[in-house]
Design an enzyme around this catalytic site. Structure first.
Site, PDB file in Angstrom:
ATOM      1  N   CYS A 123      45.361  49.684 -76.077  1.00  0.00           N
ATOM      2  CA  CYS A 123      43.949  50.058 -76.865  1.00  0.00           C
ATOM      3  C   CYS A 123      44.276  50.273 -78.602  1.00  0.00           C
ATOM      4  CB  CYS A 123      43.604  50.897 -76.754  1.00  0.00           C
ATOM      5  SG  CYS A 123      41.756  52.432 -77.372  1.00  0.00           S
TER       6      CYS A 123
ATOM      7  N   CYS B   6      42.942  53.718 -79.832  1.00  0.00           N
ATOM      8  CA  CYS B   6      43.463  54.771 -79.456  1.00  0.00           C
ATOM      9  C   CYS B   6      45.020  55.331 -79.900  1.00  0.00           C
ATOM     10  CB  CYS B   6      43.275  55.040 -77.945  1.00  0.00           C
ATOM     11  SG  CYS B   6      42.535  53.644 -76.688  1.00  0.00           S
ATOM     12  N   ASP B   7      45.167  54.257 -80.135  1.00  0.00           N
ATOM     13  CA  ASP B   7      46.744  54.793 -80.703  1.00  0.00           C
ATOM     14  C   ASP B   7      46.975  54.259 -81.687  1.00  0.00           C
ATOM     15  OD1 ASP B   7      46.813  55.720 -77.548  1.00  0.00           O
ATOM     16  OD2 ASP B   7      47.145  53.774 -77.128  1.00  0.00           O
TER      17      ASP B   7
END
Ligand code: NAP
Length: 321
Positions: free
Chosen positions: A144, A147-148
């Site tokens: 992701c 997200c990261d």
């Protein structure tokens, strides 16, 4: 397999429509069925929005030239709630049918009972299945970018895959990373041409083709990968700070005795009205066996499933009048 039984509490609430999954297909089904004044609940295990909530930007959903996935997801949720959709954050474990013909859904927060079910459970990322991947998941191995990605400011990251997701999320990662190396197993990308052009024009992106990742290296955190060129057979080691895997998806289905028929890949098969092999159960969006998995096709599926559910309920009323 022992199925959790559908012990009916005669006083329990009966929904007309129970939607499982809160992505674009589920939220659209929620808009249509709530707007049709059907008593509807949407069950979602985490955040609504599904895959779009973890997509950087979307530029091919009609009417929105460029919108963040999170914003579009929030808009859809608010829109559905405006029509009265009830959203419950519960993890669905299994579905079953009771003797009186209603369906039961066992969840982490109790049992729901209703006349129809719309499955919009979407997909999950496929993993490489190579040494080091599982061990270093969340420690330099991610699925992701939104997200990261932030954690890789001025770092070198690799993206594995050659489809729309790999190139789109690779481009998104260039917002943070100093270099994004896309590693693809063939010499041609599967992604649509516009995404390929954008990626090739991006000075922070480079491409390693005809190459597979054989192992992810690192002790506490990923530090690199063992690569193999499938044409020359040459093995090399590439040092990177992070690895993002985008090699396709697998359907999110649960193992129950009462489960609609699927294709060979496990995606639920439907007709063009979103009917599954079980009357009263519909499937919509990415979890359905179909040609094109896009937000635009998911919302169409969701709307169709809701209308089919409405007609099924009408028929039930006439039958038992
Ligand atoms: P995808 O289209 O299935 O592409 C998967 C890629 O990973 C392919 O290039 C495939 O290689 C490669 N791959 C598969 N297994 C592999 C393995 N074991 N090792 C190495 N590489 C492997 O998946 P996706 O990109 O996640 O897209 C999924 C769906 O969502 C598609 O329908 C896509 O169009 C859609 N999508 C749309 C958008 C958009 O419209 N903006 C954005 C993202 C996704 P091969 O090509 O050699 O098979």
């Amino acid at each position: 397999m022992n199925e959790p039984s559908c012990n009916i509490d005669q006083n329990s609430e009966i929904f007309d429509v129970m939607i499982v999954g809160g992505g674009p297909a589920g939220l659209t089904a929620g808009i249509y069925s709530s707007r049709a004044m059907l008593k509807t609940v949407l069950l979602e295990k985490a955040l609504t929005g599904g895959q779009i909530a973890s997509t950087g930007y979307i530029d091919n959903y009609p009417g929105f030239r460029r919108i963040s996935g999170m914003e579009l997801a929030q808009n859809m949720e608010e829109h559905a709630k405006d029509f009265g959709l009830e959203i419950q954050l519960c993890e669905v474990q299994c579905i079953s049918k009771s003797e009186d013909g209603t369906f039961c859904i066992n969840t982490s927060c109790g049992q729901y009972r209703g006349r129809t079910i719309i499955l919009t459970t979407g997909v999950k990322p496929r993993s490489l299945g190579i040494p080091g991947e599982k061990e270093l998941r969340g420690k330099g191995v991610s699925y992701c970018a939104i997200c990261d990605g932030f954690f890789y400011k001025d770092k070198h990251v690799a993206v594995i895959g050659g489809g729309d997701s790999a190139l789109e999320e690779g481009e998104y990662l260039t917002k943070f990373a100093s270099k994004v190396t896309v590693i693809h197993r063939r010499d041609e990308f599967r992604a649509v041409k516009i995404l390929q052009e954008r990626a090739f024009e991006n000075p922070k992106m480079e491409f390693v083709l005809d190459t597979v990742v054989e192992e992810i290296i690192g002790d506490d955190f990923a530090t690199g990968m063992k690569l193999k060129n499938i044409k020359t057979g040459e093995s090399t080691v590439m040092n990177v700070d992070g690895i993002f895997v985008y090699i396709g998806t697998l359907p999110n289905t649960f193992i129950c005795q009462l489960h609609p028929a699927t294709d060979d890949m496990g995606y639920i098969t439907t007709d063009d009205k979103m009917n599954t092999s079980i009357p009263g159960i519909y499937a919509a969006g990415d979890v359905r066996s179909k040609l094109l998995r896009q937000i635009s096709t998911a919302v169409g599926d969701g709307a169709t499933a809701a209308v089919s559910a409405e007609r099924f309920i009408e028929e039930l009323k006439h039958k038992y009048k």
